[in-house]
Write a protein that holds these residues in place. Structure first.
Motif, PDB file in Angstrom:
ATOM      1  N   ARG A 257       4.208  -9.472  -6.064  1.00  0.00           N
ATOM      2  CA  ARG A 257       4.051  -9.099  -7.473  1.00  0.00           C
ATOM      3  C   ARG A 257       4.179  -7.591  -7.668  1.00  0.00           C
ATOM      4  O   ARG A 257       4.852  -7.125  -8.587  1.00  0.00           O
ATOM      5  N   PHE A 258       3.543  -6.829  -6.794  1.00  0.00           N
ATOM      6  CA  PHE A 258       3.596  -5.370  -6.924  1.00  0.00           C
ATOM      7  C   PHE A 258       5.006  -4.845  -6.647  1.00  0.00           C
ATOM      8  O   PHE A 258       5.480  -3.922  -7.322  1.00  0.00           O
ATOM      9  N   GLN A 259       5.674  -5.429  -5.670  1.00  0.00           N
ATOM     10  CA  GLN A 259       7.029  -4.993  -5.363  1.00  0.00           C
ATOM     11  C   GLN A 259       7.982  -5.315  -6.509  1.00  0.00           C
ATOM     12  O   GLN A 259       8.862  -4.516  -6.838  1.00  0.00           O
ATOM     13  N   GLU A 260       7.817  -6.485  -7.115  1.00  0.00           N
ATOM     14  CA  GLU A 260       8.654  -6.839  -8.263  1.00  0.00           C
ATOM     15  C   GLU A 260       8.402  -5.909  -9.445  1.00  0.00           C
ATOM     16  O   GLU A 260       9.297  -5.693 -10.270  1.00  0.00           O
ATOM     17  N   ALA A 261       7.180  -5.355  -9.521  1.00  0.00           N
ATOM     18  CA  ALA A 261       6.861  -4.407 -10.596  1.00  0.00           C
ATOM     19  C   ALA A 261       7.374  -3.006 -10.295  1.00  0.00           C
ATOM     20  O   ALA A 261       7.229  -2.110 -11.130  1.00  0.00           O
TER      21      ALA A 261
END
Length: 288
Positions: A257-261
Motif C-alpha cells: 500500500r505504501f509503495q503504491e502511494a
C-alpha cells in the motif's frame, strides 16, 4: 666636495626609488588579511515529520512506551541543519478529525558554530631601516581585533539560538510525557495516513517522514481515500505482532500500500528496538 654632493644625490635617489618601486615577487602585500571565508551554502527547507500514535485497545500496552520514546527523541533533533516541523496525531476511532491532533513542534534552522579564528599573516620586519611599518602594524592589529570581536558575537548568538531551541524542545517533550490518553475503541489507521498525506502536500520540497506507532490492524470504519506519499520515508515503530504468519501478511499488505502511494521506502521495527533505528537515520552519530 663633488664626491659629497654626488653621494647625497645617490642616497636621495635610492630612497625615492624604494618608495615608488612597484612590488615584486616576494615583497609583502599591504594590509595582510586572512583568507576569505567560503560562501555559506543555503539550507534546504525544514524536514517534515508526521507521527501517528495508536491508542486503541489492541495496542494500549505500547501507547505510552511509544509516547515516551518520541518525547526523548525530540530534544535530540536540536542540531545544526535545516530545522524540523513535527506533527503528532492519534490513531483512534476517527483519526482524521481535528481533535486527533496532539501537537506541533517547529525547530528553526540552526547554523553550525563558527570555526577557530583565522590566523593573520604577520607583517614582516622591514629590511630598509628608513621605512616605517608601525602604522601598518597598528592597522593590522585593529582589523584583527575587529574580526575577533565579530566572530565572538556570532558564536554567542548561535549558542543562544541553540539554548532557546533546546529549551522549547524540552518543554514540548514534557507536554508529550504528561499525556494520559484514554483507550480508543477503534483504530482508524487510514484517517491518520490521509491527514498526513495532506500535511505533506504543503511542504513538497522538504524531506518527509511518516512515523507510525501501531499494530497496523484496522478496526472499525476506515477513512480510505487517495493516499499520496511520494518520496516519503515510512517507518512503523513499536510494531506489535504476536503471530508470525499474521505479521508477515500485515507487513506485505502495508508495504504494498505504501509503495503504491509512492513512498520512498518502508521499514517495520520491533518494540525491542525502540527508536534507535530512527535515530541512526535522522541524526548523525545516533545511538548504535
Amino acid at each position: 666636495m663633488k664626491r659629497m654632493i654626488l653621494g647625497v644625490m645617490i642616497l636621495v635617489t635610492a630612497c625615492i626609488g624604494g618608495v615608488g618601486t612597484p612590488e615584486v615577487a616576494g615583497s609583502p602585500a599591504p594590509f595582510p588579511t586572512p583568507a576569505p571565508s567560503p560562501t555559506a551554502t543555503p539550507l534546504p527547507p525544514p524536514t517534515h515529520m508526521v507521527i501517528c500514535i495508536d491508542r486503541s485497545g489492541s495496542y494500549q500496552e505500547w501507547t505510552r512506551p511509544a509516547l515516551l520514546a518520541i518525547a526523548d527523541l525530540i530534544p535530540e533533533l536540536v542540531t545544526s541543519g535545516a530545522g524540523w516541523r513535527i506533527d503528532i496525531r492519534w490513531i483512534e476511532a476517527n483519526s482524521y478529525r481535528p481533535e486527533a491532533h496532539i501537537g506541533t513542534f517547529e525547530l528553526p534552522p540552526l547554523p553550525p558554530l563558527p570555526g577557530p579564528m583565522p590566523t593573520f599573516t604577520p607583517w614582516p620586519t622591514p629590511e630598509n631601516p628608513l621605512e616605517r611599518y608601525e602604522p601598518t602594524r597598528e592597522a593590522q592589529a585593529t582589523r584583527q581585533a575587529a574580526a575577533e570581536a565579530s566572530l565572538t558575537a556570532t558564536r554567542e548568538w548561535i549558542q543562544r539560538s541553540y539554548q532557546d531551541a533546546h529549551r522549547k524542545a524540552l518543554e514540548f517533550a514534557e507536554t508529550i510525557r504528561r499525556l494520559q490518553p484514554e483507550v480508543a475503541q477503534r483504530s482508524d489507521i487510514w484517517g491518520c495516513l490521509i491527514k498526513a498525506s495532506e500535511l505533506f502536500v504543503s511542504r513538497p520540497n522538504s524531506e518527509r517522514w511518516l512515523i507510525i506507532a501501531s499494530d497496523m490492524e484496522e478496526a472499525g470504519t476506515q477513512q480510505k481515500n487517495s493516499l499520496k506519499l511520494h518520496g516519503v520515508h515510512v517507518r512503523i515503530v513499536f510494531w506489535k505482532a504476536t503471530k508470525a504468519a499474521q505479521a508477515r501478511q500485515l507487513r506485505e499488505l502495508w508495504t504494498q500500500r505504501f509503495q503504491e502511494a509512492g513512498a520512498a521506502d518502508v521499514g517495520f521495527f520491533d518494540p525491542s528496538l525502540g527508536l534507535d533505528p530512527i535515530r541512526r537515520e535522522l541524526l548523525q552519530g545516533g545511538k548504535p
